[in-house]
Structure formats: C-alpha cells, structure tokens
Motif scaffolding. Structure first.
Motif, PDB file in Angstrom:
ATOM      1  N   LEU A 303       0.839  -1.189   0.000  1.00 39.73           N
ATOM      2  CA  LEU A 303       0.000   0.000   0.000  1.00 39.73           C
ATOM      3  C   LEU A 303       0.879   1.245   0.000  1.00 39.73           C
ATOM      4  N   VAL A 304       0.600   2.162  -0.930  1.00 38.44           N
ATOM      5  CA  VAL A 304       1.312   3.439  -1.010  1.00 38.44           C
ATOM      6  C   VAL A 304       0.275   4.553  -0.935  1.00 38.44           C
ATOM      7  N   LEU A 305       0.369   5.405   0.086  1.00 37.11           N
ATOM      8  CA  LEU A 305      -0.547   6.529   0.255  1.00 37.11           C
ATOM      9  C   LEU A 305       0.259   7.813   0.398  1.00 37.11           C
ATOM     10  N   GLY A 306      -0.163   8.852  -0.334  1.00 36.28           N
ATOM     11  CA  GLY A 306       0.545  10.121  -0.256  1.00 36.28           C
ATOM     12  C   GLY A 306      -0.411  11.280  -0.358  1.00 36.28           C
ATOM     13  N   SER A 321      -9.055  -0.537   8.397  1.00 37.92           N
ATOM     14  CA  SER A 321      -9.303  -1.762   7.631  1.00 37.92           C
ATOM     15  C   SER A 321      -8.468  -2.918   8.175  1.00 37.92           C
ATOM     16  N   VAL A 322      -9.057  -4.095   8.199  1.00 39.42           N
ATOM     17  CA  VAL A 322      -8.357  -5.286   8.666  1.00 39.42           C
ATOM     18  C   VAL A 322      -7.209  -5.650   7.745  1.00 39.42           C
ATOM     19  N   THR A 323      -7.234  -5.125   6.496  1.00 38.71           N
ATOM     20  CA  THR A 323      -6.191  -5.431   5.512  1.00 38.71           C
ATOM     21  C   THR A 323      -4.819  -4.940   5.964  1.00 38.71           C
ATOM     22  N   ILE A 324      -4.766  -3.915   6.807  1.00 33.26           N
ATOM     23  CA  ILE A 324      -3.481  -3.351   7.240  1.00 33.26           C
ATOM     24  C   ILE A 324      -2.591  -4.421   7.866  1.00 33.26           C
ATOM     25  N   LYS A 325      -3.191  -5.329   8.624  1.00 31.27           N
ATOM     26  CA  LYS A 325      -2.368  -6.348   9.294  1.00 31.27           C
ATOM     27  C   LYS A 325      -1.775  -7.360   8.315  1.00 31.27           C
ATOM     28  N   ASN A 326      -2.297  -7.408   7.090  1.00 32.25           N
ATOM     29  CA  ASN A 326      -1.790  -8.356   6.092  1.00 32.25           C
ATOM     30  C   ASN A 326      -0.647  -7.796   5.254  1.00 32.25           C
ATOM     31  N   LEU A 327      -0.421  -6.484   5.325  1.00 30.61           N
ATOM     32  CA  LEU A 327       0.551  -5.843   4.442  1.00 30.61           C
ATOM     33  C   LEU A 327       1.972  -6.330   4.707  1.00 30.61           C
ATOM     34  N   THR A 328       2.736  -6.453   3.615  1.00 31.42           N
ATOM     35  CA  THR A 328       4.170  -6.723   3.740  1.00 31.42           C
ATOM     36  C   THR A 328       4.993  -5.484   3.366  1.00 31.42           C
ATOM     37  N   HIS A 329       4.376  -4.542   2.609  1.00 33.36           N
ATOM     38  CA  HIS A 329       5.053  -3.307   2.200  1.00 33.36           C
ATOM     39  C   HIS A 329       4.094  -2.137   2.391  1.00 33.36           C
ATOM     40  N   LEU A 330       4.556  -1.111   3.103  1.00 33.29           N
ATOM     41  CA  LEU A 330       3.736   0.072   3.340  1.00 33.29           C
ATOM     42  C   LEU A 330       4.588   1.319   3.145  1.00 33.29           C
ATOM     43  N   ASP A 331       4.082   2.258   2.316  1.00 32.75           N
ATOM     44  CA  ASP A 331       4.771   3.521   2.077  1.00 32.75           C
ATOM     45  C   ASP A 331       3.802   4.670   2.328  1.00 32.75           C
ATOM     46  N   LEU A 332       4.109   5.496   3.328  1.00 32.29           N
ATOM     47  CA  LEU A 332       3.378   6.735   3.566  1.00 32.29           C
ATOM     48  C   LEU A 332       4.316   7.878   3.191  1.00 32.29           C
ATOM     49  N   VAL A 333       3.950   8.655   2.167  1.00 31.10           N
ATOM     50  CA  VAL A 333       4.874   9.664   1.642  1.00 31.10           C
ATOM     51  C   VAL A 333       4.232  11.041   1.627  1.00 31.10           C
ATOM     52  N   ASP A 334       5.014  12.049   2.053  1.00 28.65           N
ATOM     53  CA  ASP A 334       4.581  13.434   2.043  1.00 28.65           C
ATOM     54  C   ASP A 334       3.229  13.583   2.736  1.00 28.65           C
ATOM     55  N   THR A 335       3.119  12.987   3.906  1.00 25.89           N
ATOM     56  CA  THR A 335       1.792  12.901   4.528  1.00 25.89           C
ATOM     57  C   THR A 335       1.846  13.120   6.034  1.00 25.89           C
ATOM     58  N   ARG A 336       0.687  13.384   6.622  1.00 26.86           N
ATOM     59  CA  ARG A 336       0.557  13.480   8.074  1.00 26.86           C
ATOM     60  C   ARG A 336       0.307  12.076   8.626  1.00 26.86           C
ATOM     61  N   ILE A 337       0.986  11.758   9.714  1.00 26.07           N
ATOM     62  CA  ILE A 337       0.866  10.431  10.311  1.00 26.07           C
ATOM     63  C   ILE A 337       0.324  10.605  11.727  1.00 26.07           C
ATOM     64  N   SER A 338      -0.910  10.210  11.922  1.00 25.30           N
ATOM     65  CA  SER A 338      -1.531  10.350  13.239  1.00 25.30           C
ATOM     66  C   SER A 338      -1.089   9.204  14.143  1.00 25.30           C
TER      67      SER A 338
END
Length: 606
Positions: A303-306, A321-338
C-alpha cells in the motif's frame, strides 16, 4: 552437348593424371567451390567420391571432412534461421496455436563441449543474466543475435512509460506504441506494466487521446500493473474502461492532484494499490480508499498513500481496515501520520518494508511506540520481519528523543537490507551502522562533511554494499574528492553524492563562456567519481543521474582500464511516484524514490 576446345582439352588432361592427382584435383575443386559459397549437391558428390578413394593421406582426409562439416553446418544454420522465421510468423498470426506453442516448449539445441560457454548456456541462464543488466546496457543485446534480442525486448518492454502532453516527440512515441500494440499481439503481450503520464487541459485534444487509449488498452492482454499519473486524473469513466478489459490487475496506481477515481473499489485482485492525491476535494469520496482495502483483503500486500503536507488530510479511516495487518510493504509519503495510524502500523507484524515520510501529529507518543520494541531471544517484538526502513521527517529536526527511539528500534536487526534515516543526526546513525551486518543499501546525511566523517562511514558499513546516497549541507572539500574511500566496496553499483546548495549551472544566470566552463567542471567532477570507482554503473550528482559508459575494456561489469563517459538520464518529474528512470537495480530504485522527498520548489520538475 558440344564442348568448347578448352573444356575438351581439360577433360583429356584429367584423363592422363594418376589416381592420387585426380583425387587432389577433386578436393581442390571442392574446397574452392565451398570457399566461394557454392556448396551444393555437386560438391557433396565430389567429396563423397574423394573420400572413397583408397590410399588418401590422413591430413587430406581431415581437410575434406572439416570442409564438408563446416559447409553442412553453415547450410543447416541458414535453414534453421529460415525455419525460425516461419515459426515467428505463425506466432504473430496465431499466438494461441497449440502446435507452435508445443514446438517452442520442446525445442532443444544440442551444444557441443567445444563450443564457447556463451553458446552452451541455456536460455534460462541468459534470462537470469539479463535480469542483472541495466536496461541502458541491455539495449546492446538488440544487435547481438535474434536469440539475445528476444530476451532483451522482453525485459526492455516489460514496463512502459508513455507521456501525453505538449512534447510532440513523446506524443508520437505513445501513439506509435498504441498502433503497434493493436497490430502486433506478441509485442503487446510483452508489456506487463503500463504507466501513463498526462499533462492536458480539458478539451478536444484530451478527448481524442483518451479515445485512442481506450481502443488500445484491451490489446495489452498480459498487463498486470497500471498507473495513471498527472492531470487530468483517472476518473470514473476510465475506471470502468480499465475494469472492462483488466479487472484482474495486480497493481493499480492513481497519482495526481485529486482523487477522482469513483468506483475504483470494484477491483478485487489488487496486490498493490497506490494513491497520491495532493488535494482532498476530488470527485471520489476518501472513504473509497477504505473500501479498496476491505475489498482486497485477501490479496493486497503493498500500500502506497501520499498527500500534500500543507493540505488537510487524514488516513485514520483507511487504517481501520483489517487489511493493514496483512501488508508486507507500506509507504506513507509526504503525509501526516496520526497516532492512530502509527498504532495500526505497530500491529502490522508482517511488514518487511516501511516508509514513513512526512510529519507525526504527535511526535512524543510516536517515540514511545518505537521505544516499546523489545528483543526476546534474538527476535524483535515490533516489526520483526523488517528488511527495508525509510524514516524521512519534515519539521521534526529538534526531536532528538524521537530519533533516539528509532535508533534503538533498529539495533541488532541483522536482516535489515535497506535503510534511509533522512535528517537523523549523524552521530546517532554512526553508532547504529556497525550492528547492521545485512545492510546493502544506505541513504545517509552528514551535515558537515569531512574526510574523517567519510572514513568513519565506510568503516562502519559492510563491504558488500550495493547502493549509497550521501547528502550533506556543508562540505570541507569538493564532493568528488571523497569518492576514493568508496572503492572499499567491490559490489557498489550506485553512488549518489549531493550537497543541498549545489545545482547545475544555469545559462540565464551567466555569460555563455562562463556557462560552458562551469558545465564542463560539473561533468568532469561527476566523471571523476566514476573513474575512481570501477564497479559503479550509475552516478547520482547533486540530484541528477548519469549512466556510466566504459570503453576500451570497460562496459557493464568490466574494469575501468579504458575511458569513462557519463550519459545523462532524464531529470526528475514531479509526479514520478516511486519509480522514475531506471537505475539498474531494485536497490537503487528504492534509494532514489522520486516522491521521497517531494521537491515542489525545485526547478525543472514540471
């Protein structure tokens, strides 16, 4: 038939020769005809009769057999080449033909031990070799042989970037690609990843280009990944068009200023989903992102979110979403992270790669989360499978406690391969590096660069390093003078050295003469880095990228005993999310992500 005087005289003279001299005459005549390229049934008969002649010397028999063998082999190769043309013609006419598919699967060529190793290696080996050759150099395979060309085009055309905008050359190339895809199904089947870059205002031209694209899209039958980049963004009607022809896509990317892709949650087999929406007022509801994750729970792993930091936005809903626990790759770019997002990441135990680029809404509690990691029996409790970690913060330069917590979180991670800690204080990074024995890729910033600091860096990381990005704010010496210590790494294929205050000379800011002198110095400094590091295939120089071309004993993977040239690669594009130009390896591509950081103010990014 009547004979002329010369022919009859020669015939009479041959009659008078001894048997051994007749045989020699037959051999000489055969060799002359073979040399002239006139091997055929007559010459075959001449040699057959010659070899049945008694009392021939071993040397002469060997000459005859060798000549016939070479002639037969050459003739066979010509026939095989013609046969291959027939097979390829069948493949173009009817790619699904079972007989031709069966032929291609069972075709095996016998290679003799005396043949060069390059001729004896099976196609699978050459495919493997091609995987490790940068596309820039792989283009030379197009001119080696049809065998090597077939392998090269499969790799070169695996991913296509097409640009539609004011540039007429890029526009024509894109149209040519669409025409070829419709006329050549074999070519179209080679394209697995298609990236479309748009730069059009609303109008007749945009309508025309989108209609052309719609007609060509179904021809890319093997397509697995699709990205729509730029303006106008991918909208509901185009979502439906892609769904109609490629509902089983594995990767989908929506990269622009707005999230307009209404209905994108209808895809059900996504393994990777990318959304960069610089604004939050698109036609699609942001709740659609959560729906995409929920609908692809079974398959989604990357998942890539920006978003644009200056705009109000939140990923809290999507991360429920329950899908988050299944991820093997996560990219949060140029974003606010709560803190809600970070807490959900902390429970995504399957993550192997994590990029956090932007601003923490609560930096203090974020440090507590990272500091909670424990090592029990050699295993980390927080993200135990982590192999790649990028931590590039904006506006947290004074949060030393947060960086200390992150450094503690990374300690004793023997399996960590890729690391970029952005502006993390150099002293903290230096203390961590000796513990990362599996490290192969590193992005590091040393604010005040000195020879001692470079020496400390190269001594702290493994000799097996593949890619390094070294950034600085102030340098004691010109950067190219620090290249020599990096020769310690024999496998280093990419090195980027950059200073925040350095930019390529601009012609509008100086006289033509000064511009030429400064440009020559710029290129000469970058070239000296490649000259000192014979293993390097690509150079980064103050934000620009070059491929290294070595000649006279150079070339890909060969020593630098000859001359060294730098070929400039395309400049950064503002929305080239995650990919951009080919830098020869996944390691370099990860290190040089085009969207981390997003340089909105850098000239030439449009």
């Amino acid at each position: 038939m009547p004979q002329d005087e010369l022919t009859s005289t020669v015939f009479d003279a041959v009659q008078s020769l001894t048997q051994s001299r007749k045989a020699n005459f037959l051999l000489d005549t055969s060799l002359a005809l073979i040399e002239a390229g006139q091997y055929g049934d007559d010459v075959e008969n001449y040699l057959e009769v010659y070899l049945r002649t008694p009392n021939l010397s071993k040397a002469d028999m060997a000459r005859a057999l060798l000549a016939r063998g070479n002639a037969r082999k050459a003739g066979g190769e010509r026939l095989l080449a013609k046969a291959e043309l027939d097979f390829q013609a069948v493949l173009k006419l009817d790619p699904s033909n079972r007989e031709i598919q069966h032929h291609l699967r069972r075709e095996k060529v016998i290679h003799f031990a005396s043949a060069p190793a390059s001729h004896r290696a099976p196609p699978e080996i050459w495919e493997r070799i091609a995987l490790h050759i940068p596309r820039y150099h792989l283009r030379t395979w197009l001119f080696v042989s049809s065998f090597h060309r077939d392998i090269a085009v499969r790799h070169i055309f695996h991913t296509l970037d097409l640009y539609f905008g004011e540039d007429q050359e890029n526009l024509n190339r894109g149209l040519d690609i669409f025409d070829r895809a419709k006329a050549d199904p074999v070519f179209a089947s080679r394209v697995k990843s298609l990236r479309l870059h748009w730069a059009y205002e609303e109008g007749d031209m945009l309508d025309l280009m989108t209609r052309i694209f719609r007609t060509a899209l179904p021809e890319f039958r093997a397509l697995k990944d699709f990205e729509w980049i730029g303006y106008p963004e991918m909208r509901a009607d185009m979502v439906q068009a892609v769904l109609a022809s490629h509902s089983q896509l594995h990767g989908l990317g929506l990269i622009g200023w707005h999230f307009d892709a209404v209905g994108v949650s209808a895809f059900r087999s996504l393994r990777k989903f990318t959304l960069r929406a610089e604004d939050d007022d698109g036609f699609a509801d942001m709740g659609e992102v959560r729906t995409v994750l929920d609908q692809n729970e079974r398959t989604l792993r990357h998942l890539v979110l920006g978003a644009y930091l200056a705009r109000h936005h939140s990923w809290d809903s999507a991360f429920q979403s329950v899908t988050i626990k299944n991820l093997t790759h996560l990219d949060l770019v140029d974003t606010r992270i709560s803190h809600i997002v970070l807490a959900r990441i902390a429970h995504a135990h399957n993550l192997q790669s994590l990029t956090l680029h932007g601003t923490f809404e609560e930096p203090g509690p974020a440090g507590v989360v990272f500091g909670s990691d424990q090592v029990i029996e050699g295993r980390h409790t927080f993200l135990p499978h982590l192999e790649a970690f990028r931590f590039v913060l904006v506006g947290h330069e004074d949060e030393v406690g947060l960086y200390q917590a992150v450094i503690q979180f990374l300690r004793q991670r023997k399996t960590l391969r890729r690391l970029d800690l952005g502006s993390c204080p150099w002293e903290l990074v230096l203390g961590l590096l000796p513990e990362l024995s599996g490290l192969r890729v590193l992005g590091v910033r040393i604010a005040n660069l000195t020879l001692a600091a470079v020496g400390a860096l190269v001594n702290a990381i493994p000799e097996e390093m593949h890619a390094i990005n070294l950034a600085t704010a102030v340098s004691e010496k010109p950067l190219h003078e620090y290249a020599r210590p990096f020769s310690r790494f024999p496998a280093l294929s990419f090195l980027h050295m950059q200073c925040a205050s350095k930019r390529r000379p601009k012609p509008n800011l100086m006289s033509e003469k000064d511009f030429q002198v400064q440009t020559d110095m710029w290129i000469s400094s970058a070239r000296s880095v490649a000259t000192q590091l014979p293993s390097v295939d690509f150079i980064g120089w103050h934000g620009e990228h070059y491929v290294v071309v070595r000649s006279d004993g150079g070339g890909w993977g060969i020593s630098s005993s000859g001359s060294v040239e730098l070929k400039e690669l395309p400049s950064r594009r503002r929305l080239d999310c995650g990919k951009g130009v080919d830098l020869g390896s996944e390691d370099a591509a990860w290190l040089e992500r085009k969207d981390v950081p997003m340089d909105y103010e850098m000239p030439g990014l449009e």
